[in-house]
Design a protein around this motif. Sequence first.
Motif, PDB file in Angstrom:
ATOM      1  N   GLU A  29       0.840  -1.205   0.000  1.00 25.19           N
ATOM      2  CA  GLU A  29       0.000   0.000   0.000  1.00 25.19           C
ATOM      3  C   GLU A  29       0.873   1.253   0.000  1.00 25.19           C
ATOM      4  OE1 GLU A  29      -3.971   1.964   0.654  1.00 25.19           O
ATOM      5  OE2 GLU A  29      -3.146   0.334  -0.510  1.00 25.19           O
ATOM      6  N   LEU A  30       1.951   1.241   0.763  1.00 20.64           N
ATOM      7  CA  LEU A  30       2.874   2.382   0.778  1.00 20.64           C
ATOM      8  C   LEU A  30       3.535   2.570  -0.591  1.00 20.64           C
ATOM      9  CD1 LEU A  30       4.590   1.965   4.267  1.00 20.64           C
ATOM     10  CD2 LEU A  30       2.981   3.763   3.561  1.00 20.64           C
ATOM     11  N   ARG A  31       3.908   1.474  -1.233  1.00 17.23           N
ATOM     12  CA  ARG A  31       4.486   1.561  -2.578  1.00 17.23           C
ATOM     13  C   ARG A  31       3.478   2.126  -3.573  1.00 17.23           C
ATOM     14  NH1 ARG A  31       6.002  -3.916  -4.000  1.00 17.23           N
ATOM     15  NH2 ARG A  31       6.177  -3.080  -6.082  1.00 17.23           N
ATOM     16  N   LYS A  32       2.216   1.697  -3.448  1.00 15.30           N
ATOM     17  CA  LYS A  32       1.171   2.205  -4.338  1.00 15.30           C
ATOM     18  C   LYS A  32       1.000   3.704  -4.127  1.00 15.30           C
ATOM     19  CE  LYS A  32      -3.211   2.432  -3.572  1.00 15.30           C
ATOM     20  NZ  LYS A  32      -4.569   2.148  -3.166  1.00 15.30           N
ATOM     21  N   THR A  33       0.965   4.127  -2.878  1.00 10.67           N
ATOM     22  CA  THR A  33       0.819   5.544  -2.579  1.00 10.67           C
ATOM     23  C   THR A  33       1.988   6.337  -3.144  1.00 10.67           C
ATOM     24  OG1 THR A  33      -0.435   5.023  -0.586  1.00 10.67           O
ATOM     25  CG2 THR A  33       0.530   7.220  -0.705  1.00 10.67           C
ATOM     26  N   GLY A  34       3.193   5.806  -3.001  1.00  7.96           N
ATOM     27  CA  GLY A  34       4.367   6.466  -3.566  1.00  7.96           C
ATOM     28  C   GLY A  34       4.271   6.616  -5.071  1.00  7.96           C
ATOM     29  N   SER A  35       3.750   5.612  -5.727  1.00  8.90           N
ATOM     30  CA  SER A  35       3.576   5.665  -7.171  1.00  8.90           C
ATOM     31  C   SER A  35       2.538   6.719  -7.566  1.00  8.90           C
ATOM     32  CB  SER A  35       3.160   4.285  -7.684  1.00  8.90           C
ATOM     33  OG  SER A  35       2.976   4.294  -9.071  1.00  8.90           O
TER      34      SER A  35
END
Length: 188
Positions: A117-123
């Motif tokens: 989820e954090l990676r998705k938000t970063g993207s």
Amino acid sequence: MARWQPDARGRLEAAAFELFRERGFEQTTVADIAGRAGLDKRTFYRLFGDKREALFSGSAHLEEVLAKTVAETDAGPFEVVIAAFRRVAEEIFADRLELVRARQAIIESSPELQERELRKTGSLVAAVTAALRAKGLDESTATLATESGATVFRVAYARWVAPGGDVPLTDLIAEVATELRAITSASG
């Protein structure tokens, strides 16, 4: 089993979601998901890199909506970002509160999903920043506007998915943006 069946992606996503809710993320295998969907593991891996992706497959659409709104909105940088997140709330999250709450509970149950989820938000943040840069903003302004808007969205989203809340996400985004404006303009 038939070689081709319609909407394999949608069936796999639905099966994964159901199984994650029933058994938990860690206890669910790709074979379980494929079996529930009436497909095989090979089909699953043709459509998804791993079982996490069955829960996060809508990220590209979110990025598209955000970037398109940034490109089409004529306002100050922060207001453009807030408009983009409000459009996402209207087009993607409206009338889906219970589904989103269930998805959030699945994510919160797994450190692996929290990391994803954090990676998705970063993207998403990177996509919005790039869209602002494409409009001619410098890196610092684009980053500050995007990070501020993303923080507004995260706070509003957390309020929205919290038990007992029923205020529309678009309204919560506007409310939190107003709170941030008041904090940043207060003299002190």
